[in-house]
Design a protein around this motif. Structure first.
Motif, short mmCIF file in Angstrom:
data_model
loop_
_atom_site.label_atom_id
_atom_site.label_comp_id
_atom_site.label_asym_id
_atom_site.label_seq_id
_atom_site.Cartn_x
_atom_site.Cartn_y
_atom_site.Cartn_z
N THR A 1 0.78 -1.34 -0.19
CA THR A 1 0.03 0.05 -0.08
C THR A 1 0.96 1.36 -0.05
O THR A 1 0.36 2.39 0.18
CB THR A 1 -0.81 0.14 1.05
N GLU A 2 2.25 1.09 -0.33
CA GLU A 2 3.12 2.23 -0.21
C GLU A 2 2.62 3.35 -1.20
O GLU A 2 2.49 3.09 -2.39
CB GLU A 2 4.44 1.60 -0.35
N THR A 3 2.92 4.46 -0.59
CA THR A 3 2.85 5.74 -1.77
C THR A 3 4.12 6.27 -2.02
O THR A 3 5.42 5.66 -1.50
CB THR A 3 1.98 6.83 -1.22
N LEU A 4 4.49 7.13 -3.00
CA LEU A 4 5.76 7.52 -3.27
C LEU A 4 6.52 8.20 -1.88
O LEU A 4 7.63 8.06 -1.86
CB LEU A 4 5.64 8.72 -4.35
N GLU A 5 5.75 9.00 -1.23
CA GLU A 5 6.20 9.27 -0.09
C GLU A 5 6.97 8.43 1.12
O GLU A 5 7.82 8.52 1.68
CB GLU A 5 5.37 10.49 0.70
N ALA B 1 3.68 2.57 -6.46
CA ALA B 1 3.45 3.56 -5.54
C ALA B 1 2.93 4.86 -6.41
O ALA B 1 2.15 5.71 -5.93
CB ALA B 1 4.78 3.67 -4.86
N TRP B 2 3.66 4.84 -7.75
CA TRP B 2 3.36 5.98 -8.40
C TRP B 2 1.67 6.05 -8.82
O TRP B 2 1.16 6.99 -8.76
CB TRP B 2 4.00 5.85 -9.66
N ARG B 3 1.38 4.96 -9.07
CA ARG B 3 -0.20 4.82 -9.66
C ARG B 3 -1.22 5.10 -8.26
O ARG B 3 -2.26 5.28 -8.50
CB ARG B 3 -0.57 3.26 -10.26
N ASP C 1 -2.84 10.33 -13.36
CA ASP C 1 -1.70 10.91 -14.17
C ASP C 1 -1.48 9.65 -15.47
O ASP C 1 -2.02 8.59 -15.39
CB ASP C 1 -0.64 10.93 -13.53
N VAL C 2 -0.79 10.15 -16.31
CA VAL C 2 -0.40 9.11 -17.31
C VAL C 2 0.35 8.10 -16.56
O VAL C 2 1.04 8.22 -15.51
CB VAL C 2 0.39 9.78 -18.51
N VAL C 3 0.48 6.85 -17.44
CA VAL C 3 1.21 5.68 -16.78
C VAL C 3 2.60 6.03 -17.19
O VAL C 3 2.66 5.93 -18.40
CB VAL C 3 0.63 4.34 -17.46
N PRO C 4 3.61 5.90 -16.21
CA PRO C 4 4.95 5.97 -16.72
C PRO C 4 5.41 4.92 -17.61
O PRO C 4 4.88 3.72 -17.45
CB PRO C 4 5.72 5.93 -15.29
N TRP D 1 -7.17 -3.46 -9.59
CA TRP D 1 -8.31 -3.05 -10.96
C TRP D 1 -7.48 -2.18 -11.81
O TRP D 1 -7.70 -1.97 -12.91
CB TRP D 1 -9.52 -2.50 -10.19
N ARG D 2 -6.80 -0.99 -11.03
CA ARG D 2 -6.01 0.22 -11.75
C ARG D 2 -4.98 -0.64 -12.93
O ARG D 2 -4.79 -0.42 -13.97
CB ARG D 2 -5.41 0.91 -11.00
N HIS D 3 -4.21 -1.72 -12.31
CA HIS D 3 -3.09 -2.26 -12.96
C HIS D 3 -3.95 -2.92 -14.16
O HIS D 3 -3.26 -2.88 -15.49
CB HIS D 3 -2.46 -3.39 -12.19
#
Length: 405
Positions: free
Chosen positions: A72-76, A150-152, A158-161, A382-384
């Motif tokens: 569940t990690e975020t970028l921060e 984490a980015w998603r 946002d756009v997908v890297p 689901w996002r993936h």
């Protein structure tokens, strides 16, 4: 670090487990005793640098001091888990190759972590975002897929890297020269060791697929080369049997292997092993180096089976995610077999350090608070699927995705 994420109780428990007083921990981390008291009282949470110091001094994982679950990690979260302040992260990324084109700055990094608009066009293009993901992975010491996930979670709209292609390691000319430098006997040894290495690798893949406990590569890649006892008592090793099929009948640990080791194509280890009915026996083990494996692959025309590029899943894991997603609100029985949950489930970790993908979770069905738990796809899962469904259909056309709603 979010105040609710840090666990004051866990900090106190780990400090006591390590036998440290408040003064000891404060001095080792480089903060005041009052700061540690505030952390354990839940008044404040440690910043990035201090949190990294706690992990180092207490010799524990970030998850041991946090209330959030793996996957569940975020970028921060990733930055703070690495023990870096925003300024330190920017300086570290700024020293990486290709960073000059991205203009990494603290304010932009903090806006990125908060999910806010970033005044940097390079960061917001798919290719630029992919280059930034790679820099973060290098700076934070995690796999690129971890940063991508984490980015998603942090920036779902946002756009997908898109990760840049990696430069190929080693040229065919270098590999050809390394092979040409070997005599016929040395080539035979390298070939036999290589095929035994590949057999061991396939065995590990089968074990993992069937849900068995895997072993570290540093263990199974070290293969028995020779046992210094009568073959009538201990038999021949698998590598020796391969050599015998090629007409080589010596013990298998002489000048040819030494020559391969001098050329950094193999590494040998010598120890003793206890054999039932025989006792302790001297043993030589051998391990291919990356260079040795590359030279053998090139000379034998064996192409390496390329896994899916990050952040895509293997066919095995993609099948599991599709199965869980297709089950919808009914979910999948909680006894989902194999090691798939270790790689995919919230709260899990396949290797004890890197977090799982966080694409599935084990819980009660909606509006139910009792009875058996079942597997459901998470929002990240689901996002993936939405991000890469078309790509997976091309990559694994044999996986039926028609039941995904």
């Amino acid at each position: 670090m979010a105040q609710l994420s840090f666990s004051p109780q866990a900090l106190a428990q780990w400090r006591q487990l390590r036998g440290l007083s408040l003064d000891d921990l404060a001095a080792a981390v480089g903060v005041s005793e009052r700061a540690v008291r505030y952390w354990e009282a839940g008044v404040h949470a440690p910043g990035g640098r201090a949190f990294g110091g706690l992990l180092r001094v207490l010799r524990c994982d970030a998850q041991n001091l946090l209330e959030r679950q793996r996957g569940t990690e975020t970028l921060e979260d990733l930055r703070r888990d690495a023990g870096l302040s925003a300024d330190e992260a920017c300086r570290l990324m700024g020293r990486k190759r290709g960073a000059e084109r991205l203009h990494v700055e603290r304010r932009k990094l903090r806006d990125l972590e908060r999910g806010e608009a970033v005044r940097n066009r390079a960061w917001m293009s798919p290719e630029g975002a992919g280059r930034l993901v790679r820099l973060m992975a290098q700076a934070y010491g995690v796999h690129e897929r971890v940063v991508m996930d984490a980015w998603r979670r942090t920036r779902p709209d946002d756009v997908v890297p898109v990760l840049p292609d990696r430069e190929k390691r080693g040229s065919s000319l270098v590999l050809q020269q390394a092979w040409d430098a070997l005599n016929s006997r040395q080539r035979t040894y390298l070939t036999c060791i290589f095929w035994q290495d590949q057999e061991a690798e396939e065995d590990q893949k089968r074990r993992r697929f069937l849900g068995g406990a895997g072993r570290k590569a540093t263990e199974w890649r070290r293969m028995d080369l020779a046992l210094y006892a009568s073959p009538a008592l201990v038999g021949h090793t698998r590598i020796q049997n391969r050599l015998r099929q090629e007409g080589v009948h010596d013990p298998g640990a002489g000048s040819s292997v030494a020559a391969l080791e001098r050329r950094c194509l193999v590494v040998t280890y010598r120890d003793r092993v206890h054999i039932q009915g025989v006792g302790e026996v001297l043993r030589t083990r051998v391990e291919l180096t990356r260079q040795g494996r590359a030279v053998a692959r090139f000379a034998l025309g064996v192409s390496r089976e390329a896994g899916p590029p990050p952040p895509l899943l293997s066919r095995w894991l993609w099948r599991i995610l599709v199965r869980v997603a297709a089950a919808g609100e009914e979910g999948v029985d909680g006894s989902l077999a194999g090691r798939g949950p270790h790689f995919l489930a919230v709260g899990r970790s396949p290797a004890g350090r890197s977090p799982s993908r966080g694409f599935i979770e084990l819980r009660h069905p909606a509006d139910v608070d009792h009875g058996p738990y079942r597997w459901f796809a998470t929002e990240s899962g689901w996002r993936h699927i939405r991000d890469y469904l078309a790509t997976y259909q091309e990559l694994y056309p044999d996986v039926d995705v028609t039941r995904i709603d």
